[in-house]
Design an enzyme around this catalytic site. Structure first.
Site, mmCIF file in Angstrom:
data_model
loop_
_atom_site.group_PDB
_atom_site.id
_atom_site.type_symbol
_atom_site.label_atom_id
_atom_site.label_comp_id
_atom_site.label_asym_id
_atom_site.label_seq_id
_atom_site.Cartn_x
_atom_site.Cartn_y
_atom_site.Cartn_z
ATOM 1 N N HIS A 120 2.987 -3.574 -10.253
ATOM 2 C CA HIS A 120 3.987 -3.052 -9.325
ATOM 3 C C HIS A 120 3.277 -2.188 -8.296
ATOM 4 C CE1 HIS A 120 8.089 -1.783 -8.128
ATOM 5 N NE2 HIS A 120 7.453 -0.687 -7.749
ATOM 6 N N CYS A 121 3.419 -2.549 -7.025
ATOM 7 C CA CYS A 121 2.783 -1.801 -5.937
ATOM 8 C C CYS A 121 3.771 -0.782 -5.376
ATOM 9 C CB CYS A 121 2.326 -2.767 -4.842
ATOM 10 S SG CYS A 121 1.610 -1.934 -3.398
ATOM 11 N N PHE A 122 3.429 0.481 -5.481
ATOM 12 C CA PHE A 122 4.338 1.527 -4.994
ATOM 13 C C PHE A 122 4.345 1.616 -3.478
ATOM 14 C CE2 PHE A 122 3.473 2.833 -9.366
ATOM 15 C CZ PHE A 122 4.752 3.075 -9.813
ATOM 16 N N GLY A 125 6.734 -1.029 -2.681
ATOM 17 C CA GLY A 125 8.001 -0.836 -3.374
ATOM 18 C C GLY A 125 8.475 -2.054 -4.133
ATOM 19 N N ASN A 126 7.592 -3.011 -4.396
ATOM 20 C CA ASN A 126 7.978 -4.196 -5.168
ATOM 21 C C ASN A 126 6.805 -4.677 -6.005
ATOM 22 O OD1 ASN A 126 6.303 -5.322 -3.264
ATOM 23 N ND2 ASN A 126 7.693 -6.961 -2.669
#
Length: 252
Positions: A120-122, A125-126
């Site tokens: 999950h890439c912050f 955001g997805n």
């Protein structure tokens, strides 16, 4: 667990905002400070250099932002999931995601079933998976290149504006190139290696080095698409997004 989940959700909002602010600040610094100071009232001999620097910066930022948007626009969620499957007995029961079966994960932050979830890439955001991995890798590469290019112009600005000398090789000038290079070699190259092996970050985190039946060329084509060369210089769609999750039956 509730506190940690709350922190993750907050980070999921703060990180994209931070990236947006950093991008705006970078544009302002380049066009309001760096370029006007380094090339003040350029004559004919310097005009081509000024144009070249502007074109190079816009090219890097265009690709960085373009691939950033593509990473968000084409999520890796499983299109065939109408309900959340029962969690696999092999689930590690982490806070951010549940491991299901057949290369799928249920992300608690996205609240969706993700096909071949990598992580999950912050900043976006997805989740990053099979459908947007190519855009994410190119986003990381062009962001690293933009940071390096901004460093060069920033040092040139300080040299011209404040007559600061950077002859000492142990100055802070050496820090950002090494850190950016370490990120590029350590993270981006590792991601490409995992793609070539048909693996995901989640599998590596679980210590599963599953033998992939497909050759590395097929794995790269599956992620980067048939028009991968065009995707190296332009943030265009190179990965099919309308296909069903036929690869979900592959060994995870």
């Amino acid at each position: 667990m509730f506190t940690r989940m709350l922190k993750l959700r907050l980070l999921n909002v703060v990180a994209p905002a931070y990236f947006s602010v950093a991008t705006a600040v970078t544009f302002i610094l380049h066009f309001c400070l760096f370029i006007p100071t380094i090339f003040p009232n350029p004559d004919t001999s310097l005009r081509s250099s000024t144009t070249l620097h502007i074109a190079a910066f816009l090219f890097l930022m265009f690709n960085a932002l373009g691939n950033y948007i593509m990473t968000i626009k084409y999520p890796a969620e499983s299109a065939n999931e109408t309900a959340i499957p029962v969690c696999s007995p092999h689930c590690s029961d982490k806070v951010d995601a549940h491991y299901l079966l057949n290369g799928r994960h249920f992300c608690k932050l996205c609240r969706k079933v993700i096909f071949r979830r990598d992580h999950h890439c912050f900043f976006t955001g997805n989740c990053i998976g099979n459908k947007n991995m190519r855009y994410f890798i190119m986003f990381c590469i062009y962001t690293s290149c933009t940071c390096m290019y901004s460093l060069v112009l920033g040092v040139a600005f300080l040299t011209v504006e404040y007559s600061i000398s950077f002859e000492n090789p142990l100055t802070f000038l050496t820090l950002l190139p090494f850190s950016t290079g370490y990120f590029f070699m350590g993270f981006c190259c590792q991601q490409v290696l995992l793609v070539a092996r048909g693996q995901t970050w989640c599998q590596m985190q679980r210590g599963e080095l599953v033998e992939n039946r497909s050759p590395w060329r097929a794995n790269l084509k599956d992620v980067f698409g048939a028009r991968w060369i065009l995707g190296l210089i332009l943030p265009v769609q190179t990965v099919e997004t309308n296909s069903e999750d036929t690869d979900a039956l592959k060994q995870d």
